[in-house]
Design an enzyme around this catalytic site. Structure first.
Site, PDB file in Angstrom:
ATOM      1  N   ASP A  11      66.325  34.095   7.791  1.00  0.00           N
ATOM      2  CA  ASP A  11      66.696  35.412   7.277  1.00  0.00           C
ATOM      3  C   ASP A  11      66.002  35.617   5.939  1.00  0.00           C
ATOM      4  O   ASP A  11      65.588  34.657   5.284  1.00  0.00           O
ATOM      5  CB  ASP A  11      68.211  35.539   7.091  1.00  0.00           C
ATOM      6  CG  ASP A  11      68.604  36.953   6.647  1.00  0.00           C
ATOM      7  OD1 ASP A  11      68.315  37.909   7.388  1.00  0.00           O
ATOM      8  OD2 ASP A  11      69.166  37.095   5.545  1.00  0.00           O
ATOM      9  N   SER A  12      65.896  36.870   5.543  1.00  0.00           N
ATOM     10  CA  SER A  12      65.289  37.180   4.253  1.00  0.00           C
ATOM     11  C   SER A  12      66.158  36.723   3.085  1.00  0.00           C
ATOM     12  O   SER A  12      65.705  36.719   1.941  1.00  0.00           O
ATOM     13  CB  SER A  12      65.028  38.684   4.136  1.00  0.00           C
ATOM     14  OG  SER A  12      66.239  39.407   4.256  1.00  0.00           O
ATOM     15  N   CYS A  74      67.357  38.391  11.142  1.00  0.00           N
ATOM     16  CA  CYS A  74      67.044  39.438  10.167  1.00  0.00           C
ATOM     17  C   CYS A  74      66.536  40.638  10.946  1.00  0.00           C
ATOM     18  O   CYS A  74      65.553  40.531  11.697  1.00  0.00           O
ATOM     19  CB  CYS A  74      65.975  38.940   9.197  1.00  0.00           C
ATOM     20  SG  CYS A  74      65.330  40.199   8.069  1.00  0.00           S
ATOM     21  N   GLU A 159      73.386  40.238  -2.040  1.00  0.00           N
ATOM     22  CA  GLU A 159      72.596  39.114  -2.557  1.00  0.00           C
ATOM     23  C   GLU A 159      73.009  38.740  -3.983  1.00  0.00           C
ATOM     24  O   GLU A 159      72.853  37.587  -4.401  1.00  0.00           O
ATOM     25  CB  GLU A 159      71.105  39.458  -2.515  1.00  0.00           C
ATOM     26  CG  GLU A 159      70.503  39.482  -1.118  1.00  0.00           C
ATOM     27  CD  GLU A 159      70.284  38.088  -0.548  1.00  0.00           C
ATOM     28  OE1 GLU A 159      70.171  37.127  -1.336  1.00  0.00           O
ATOM     29  OE2 GLU A 159      70.249  37.960   0.690  1.00  0.00           O
ATOM     30  N   CYS A 193      72.083  45.097  10.133  1.00  0.00           N
ATOM     31  CA  CYS A 193      71.530  44.195   9.116  1.00  0.00           C
ATOM     32  C   CYS A 193      72.501  43.032   9.041  1.00  0.00           C
ATOM     33  O   CYS A 193      73.725  43.254   8.926  1.00  0.00           O
ATOM     34  CB  CYS A 193      71.405  44.875   7.757  1.00  0.00           C
ATOM     35  SG  CYS A 193      70.901  43.744   6.427  1.00  0.00           S
ATOM     36  N   HIS A 195      73.211  41.094   6.799  1.00  0.00           N
ATOM     37  CA  HIS A 195      73.975  41.023   5.550  1.00  0.00           C
ATOM     38  C   HIS A 195      75.294  41.808   5.639  1.00  0.00           C
ATOM     39  O   HIS A 195      76.281  41.452   4.994  1.00  0.00           O
ATOM     40  CB  HIS A 195      73.172  41.615   4.386  1.00  0.00           C
ATOM     41  CG  HIS A 195      72.067  40.754   3.875  1.00  0.00           C
ATOM     42  ND1 HIS A 195      70.926  40.505   4.598  1.00  0.00           N
ATOM     43  CD2 HIS A 195      71.920  40.094   2.694  1.00  0.00           C
ATOM     44  CE1 HIS A 195      70.119  39.731   3.875  1.00  0.00           C
ATOM     45  NE2 HIS A 195      70.697  39.468   2.722  1.00  0.00           N
TER      46      HIS A 195
END
Length: 277
Positions: A11-12, A74, A159, A193, A195
């Site tokens: 994942d990013s 991702c 993040e 997403c 996240h």
């Protein structure tokens, strides 16, 4: 020659942990290596070429760890890099490896959640602009109306560890209002997403109770289990020790470890790696 090794999960940043947690829960017998490109996150507003470059660097690093199979946990990477990796990059040097994404398995089932046949897709700018979800969903559910909304501030909130603080509610409602203004009949929201499940409780609380909020973790996990059952030639290449190793491209691993502990009961201690060039 390809030797046996773990499943790679990329994942990013930290969002892919929401998918990895579901995969590890459903398929605990396998070994795993997780890589988060936190140093260069977020990917959502980057160009196609940059996303492909970053993603391919990370995939190759996972290959070097012995991974025969890599999951792009991702959506942005799946939307903008996966096809090039599958159709071009693998053929050059890694014809015996496989890379899978999260968009297709989600598109295959998302229509089953909706009664009104109107769904909303919440994603990064890159995912929304790619049109990948509309294209893939309409292959399986041509009668489904898909509305999209980019949420560019959500990944930075997550993040930076701000997702569980009251101030995040404003940004949650901001994008939900913009999406719901497109159609009052939307009855299902897809968190496109990985996240975003970290915001799921706040998202659900800001919506009428009849609207379903769907994450991708369990969908992708069950899709992977099905893939391995259908491809024994790949399944036999995956080692079975139940190990889980975590790596990040930022040398400040403390925040990563803290977030990972939400999804994994044992303490996580990530290692630092440099995947560039």
């Amino acid at each position: 020659m390809l030797t046996n090794g773990p499943i790679g999960v990329f994942d990013s940043g930290i969002g892919g942990l929401t998918v990895f947690g579901s995969i590890a829960k459903l398929l605990p017998q396998y070994d795993y290596v997780y890589l988060g490109d936190n140093k260069r996150s977020p990917y959502g507003d980057r160009t196609f070429n940059t996303i492909h470059e970053y993603t391919w660097e990370c995939v190759q690093w996972l290959f070097k760890q012995g991974c025969p199979l890599v999951i792009l946990a991702c959506n942005t990477a799946s939307a903008k890099a996966l096809r090039t990796i599958q159709q071009k990059d693998l053929k050059d040097d890694y014809a015996d490896r496989r890379v899978l994404g999260v968009i297709r398995p989600t598109a295959e089932v998302i229509g089953d959640y909706s009664s009104s046949k109107k769904i909303g897709v919440l994603g990064t700018a890159g995912t929304v602009q790619s049109g990948s979800y509309k294209l893939e969903i309409n292959k399986f559910f041509p009668d489904l109306k898909v509305y999209q909304q980019a949420c560019p501030l959500w990944v930075p909130l997550i993040e930076n560890g701000e997702y569980n603080k009251p101030g995040s509610d404003y940004f949650v409602r901001l994008y939900l209002d913009e999406l719901m203004a497109q159609s009052p009949d939307i009855d299902t929201l897809l968190l496109a997403c990985t996240h975003y499940p970290l915001l799921q409780d706040r998202i659900q609380a800001a919506l009428p109770q009849h609207i379903k909020v769907v994450g991708q973790g369990e969908i992708v996990a069950h899709s992977l289990a099905d893939y391995l059952q259908r491809h024994p030639e790949m399944e036999t290449k995956i080692t079975r020790g139940g190990t889980r190793n975590f790596f990040t491209t930022t040398d400040d691993t403390e925040q990563f470890d803290k977030t990972a502990s939400i999804f994994f009961p044992d303490a996580v201690k990530a290692g630092f790696v440099n995947v560039e060039g």
